[in-house]
Design an enzyme around this catalytic site. Structure first.
Site, short mmCIF file in Angstrom:
data_model
loop_
_atom_site.label_atom_id
_atom_site.label_comp_id
_atom_site.label_asym_id
_atom_site.label_seq_id
_atom_site.Cartn_x
_atom_site.Cartn_y
_atom_site.Cartn_z
N SER A 152 98.95 -27.13 -37.47
CA SER A 152 100.36 -27.32 -37.14
C SER A 152 100.69 -28.82 -37.15
CB SER A 152 100.66 -26.63 -35.80
OG SER A 152 102.03 -26.50 -35.62
N ASP A 289 103.16 -16.74 -41.75
CA ASP A 289 103.76 -17.94 -41.14
C ASP A 289 105.18 -18.14 -41.68
OD1 ASP A 289 104.34 -20.50 -40.13
OD2 ASP A 289 102.34 -21.29 -40.55
N HIS A 318 102.67 -18.16 -37.34
CA HIS A 318 102.13 -19.52 -37.30
C HIS A 318 101.04 -19.70 -36.24
CE1 HIS A 318 102.20 -23.84 -37.64
NE2 HIS A 318 102.40 -23.95 -36.35
N1 LIG Z 1 102.13 -23.14 -30.32
C1 LIG Z 1 101.51 -24.39 -30.61
C2 LIG Z 1 101.64 -24.71 -32.06
C3 LIG Z 1 103.03 -25.08 -32.45
O1 LIG Z 1 103.03 -25.98 -33.46
C4 LIG Z 1 102.10 -25.48 -29.75
O2 LIG Z 1 103.03 -25.22 -28.99
O3 LIG Z 1 101.60 -26.59 -29.78
#
Ligand SMILES: N[C@@H](CCO)C(=O)O
Ligand SMILES: CC(=O)SCCNC(=O)CCNC(=O)[C@H](O)C(C)(C)COP(=O)(O)OP(=O)(O)OC[C@H]1O[C@@H](n2cnc3c(N)ncnc32)[C@H](O)[C@@H]1OP(=O)(O)O
Length: 348
Positions: A152, A289, A318
């Site tokens: 991410s 995703d 995701h």
């Molecule tokens: N759910 C994760 C990944 C989101 O990019 C976060 O809150 O960091």
């Protein structure tokens, strides 16, 4: 919520007390840029930068550097147990594993909360600034070469590392992240920041998280986990999103949210810089995703000369890298070890 399916048990679980083996899971801090300031991409200098980090395993000159996601922190043992431990891709019996909270974050590293009232205000920071701070931390720790792994925002940051510190990186794993932030992703972050601006002090951050959560799940995942009602007269997904907003408000800072999403949105490397990256990269897309669609992640193989693609099949969107990792740990492990055959997806 029903338990998430795990189609494949990654590896036999080691005994609980051997999962991280340096016996010290406490956060550490270092103050960097004491003698010469960090010059940020925005043109401002920053001195005495405090960085919070965790290490796992014995210190070595070669390390595995973990880059966390937007609201993550340096405590990999808390949020990525499928990846950290003996026999896993981040194996402290074998590797020196390092993870630091990013510049601009709110889990121990300096960010907007520390800059308030210092004349620095709401500094604009970039992912490349974060990589420069990471380089200084590695120097502090005596590390000369790293394998980087990020998902991410951490995946975008891995690309920033490849551009900023190619001399340090031996190989990189990028999970669920594109080579640059798309208009779709910038739009979602823009809406989240607008919510924070419209309702500063907490309510806006909760709405921002609700917007983001929808992009971290998928229609099929929510259909499976959030059908019906938990409270009479309230859709389950509505109370789920409200709860997720409350949870983020309890552990995150709205100014960091604005700073970090801004850094992600402004990460727009050009084709020529990407084409110059020679380091081997494993790009991992997630089949469901909607934030960073698999095809967009796969485009790394066109943008970079030495990238390979593998796809994680999950209905959970995701956040599957956190919640439904399936075979991903084994694939990542094989790539990090430099195994020629690490079992590419047929489409890879
Ligand atoms: N759910 C994760 C990944 C989101 O990019 C976060 O809150 O960091
Ligand atoms: C590579 C990296 O850097 S990743 C960085 C790691 N990131 C982090 O650690 C921070 C980000 N964390 C997250 O995004 C999340 O914690 C995840 C993705 C790991 C998992 O999300 P969770 O919130 O734990 O799981 P999920 O989405 O299934 O929600 C479960 C919670 O919602 C509650 N819930 C479920 N359905 C409903 C509903 N309809 N109404 C109200 N509450 C509900 C559950 O009771 C549970 O509550 P709890 O957290 O108090 O136990």
């Amino acid at each position: 919520m029903t338990a998430l399916p795990r189609t494949l048990s990654p590896l036999p679980l080691p005994p609980e007390d051997s999962r991280c083996c340096d016996g010290d899971l406490k956060v550490k801090t270092a103050t960097l840029f004491r003698t010469a300031p960090l010059l940020l991409d925005c043109g401002r200098p920053l001195s005495d930068v405090r960085v919070a980090y965790h290490t796992y395993g014995e210190a070595q000159e070669e390390a595995t550097l973990v880059l966390h996601a937007l609201t993550g922190n340096s405590a990999v043992h808390e949020w990525w147990p499928d990846f950290l431990g003996a026999g896993r891709p981040l194996d402290p019996t074998r590797d020196f594993v390092v993870c630091a909270n990013v510049l601009g974050g709110c889990a121990g590293t300096d960010g907007p909360a520390q800059w308030q009232g210092t004349g620095l205000g709401d500094l604009a920071i970039s992912l490349r600034d974060m990589a420069r701070v990471g380089r200084a931390l590695l120097e502090h720790l005596g590390v000369r070469r790293v394998r980087v792994i990020g998902a991410s925002m951490g995946g975008l940051l891995a690309y920033a590392w490849l551009l900023e510190c190619p001399d340090l990186v031996a190989r990189a794993v990028v999970i669920g992240a594109p080579v640059r932030h798309s208009p779709w992703a910038v739009g979602l972050n823009s809406a989240a920041r607008a919510a924070i601006r419209a309702a500063p002090g907490g309510e806006g951050l909760k709405v921002a998280r609700q917007i983001a959560m929808l992009s971290y799940r998928s229609p099929e995942s929510l259909a499976q986990t959030q059908a019906g009602q938990r409270r009479p007269g309230v859709h389950a997904v509505t109370s789920y999103l409200e709860y997720q907003g409350e949870k983020l408000l309890a552990r995150f800072c709205e100014r960091s949210y604005v700073a970090l999403t801004g850094a992600m949105d402004n990460f727009q490397p050009g084709d020529a810089e990407l084409a110059a990256v020679r380091v081997p990269v494993l790009a991992v897309g997630i089949s469901s995703d909607v934030l960073y669609p698999a095809a967009e992640v796969r485009a790394a193989t066109d943008a970079l000369p030495n990238a390979t693609y593998w796809e994680l099949s999950s209905i959970h969107g995701h956040d599957a890298f956190l919640m439904d990792a399936g075979e991903l740990p084994q694939r990542v492990d094989a790539f990090l070890r430099g195994e020629a055959e690490f079992g590419l997806h047929p489409s890879g």
